[in-house]
Motif scaffolding. Structure first.
Motif: not given
Length: 336
Positions: A4-10
């Motif tokens: 989820d954190a990676i998705s938000v970062f992208i």
């Protein structure tokens, strides 16, 4: 969660890139290219033995057959799978097949097109690719570049064109008082009317100049790509920082191989190792010129072990009385 954190970062990154593009009135793609998020250079893939065998078998089965009667790729693969001979190839056979495919690829890359129309399409496709690469390089490195392409014969269907990054075309107008269209037109006249292209010059003197120029240009390009613009004295570790390379045939091993750590690989068999200007037949010089053009003869970087072996071999031959290279004439005032 990490995902989820990676998705938000992208998503945040994408939004930020878009804001930069809007703020500077450019496309999102241009911002991504500048940041290096897209790979512009791809290493050449190594040949897969399976593909090599398919190529050789396809040539064997389909050569001379009419277009409607040729074996399909699936049929060729089935034939290979059912032939035990291809499962027990020796190293020599594998290398022979690889050499055949390399020769075929070299011909496809440098061979003449079958007609003027296909040659024109090839020219358009290549110039389009060059244009995209140059404009991407401009974004990444801030370079200025101009590329001119004209036909080499009056009967060719290639259209004269040019590429200029940013306002590079203004250079020709400001410094030479010529528009790029005029430069391209004059270039085309020079190539067609005065017959200056390579195919029109097959006499001995012209071939000698071509071979020498190609050899040195490839050596310079080899250093540009391999040594990052620095010509290095491999034996001592010094770097000159200059591209002042000069070919030396008489003292080739000492002045070229040992000093720069490179050698010419693939010199045409049976051809004496001489400067092109010292070759006396068109056949000899043409064979060297063609080998350099196709890459069969090319510059190769030597590793430290190879250099040490060569240095030892030169010393051994010298101790045995062999004259390595040429000895300079002794000055008349030596010792005074």
């Amino acid at each position: 969660k990490l995902q989820d954190a990676i998705s938000v970062f992208i998503q945040d990154q994408s939004n930020r890139l878009h804001e930069l593009a809007v703020a500077h009135d450019v496309s999102d793609k241009q911002v991504k290219d500048i940041l290096g998020l897209k790979t512009h250079y791809h290493k050449e893939c190594h040949m897969q033995l399976r593909n090599v065998i398919v190529h050789v078998k396809s040539k064997e089965l389909n050569e001379g057959r009419p277009s409607g009667d040729k074996y399909s790729l699936e049929e060729i693969q089935n034939i290979i799978d059912n032939d035990p001979a291809y499962k027990q190839l020796s190293a020599e056979e594998e290398q022979d097949y690889i050499d055949q495919l390399n020769e075929y690829r070299a011909l496809k890359m440098s061979g003449a097109r079958t007609n003027n129309m296909s040659a024109a399409r090839d020219a358009v496709a290549v110039m389009d690719r060059i244009s995209k690469e140059l404009h991407a390089l401009r974004d990444r490195a801030g370079i200025y570049a101009t590329v001119l392409m004209v036909r080499g014969h009056v009967n060719d269907q290639v259209q004269s064109t040019w590429i200029a990054t940013d306002n590079a075309h203004k250079f020709w107008e400001d410094r030479l008082s010529l528009a790029l269209d005029d430069v391209a037109h004059q270039f085309e006249e020079w190539a067609c009317n005065e017959k200056k292209n390579i195919s029109e010059h097959e006499d001995l003197a012209s071939l000698q100049k071509q071979a020498a120029a190609i050899m040195m240009s490839k050596l310079c390009m080899f250093f540009l790509y391999s040594f990052s613009f620095i010509s290095a004295d491999v034996s001592s570790g010094r770097a000159t920082g200059r591209m002042d390379l000069t070919m030396n045939y008489q003292n080739y091993e000492k002045a070229i191989v040992l000093v720069y750590g490179v050698k010419l690989d693939g010199w045409p068999e049976g051809l004496p190792f001489l400067a092109p200007s010292h070759m006396h037949t068109v056949l000899e010089v043409r064979s060297l010129r063609d080998a350099l053009v196709t890459g069969a003869c090319h510059w190769k970087k030597l590793n430290r072990r190879e250099l040490e072996d060569l240095r030892t071999d030169i010393q051994r031959r010298s101790d045995a009385g062999e004259v390595i290279g040429t000895v300079g004439k002794k000055r008349s005032d030596a010792g005074k």
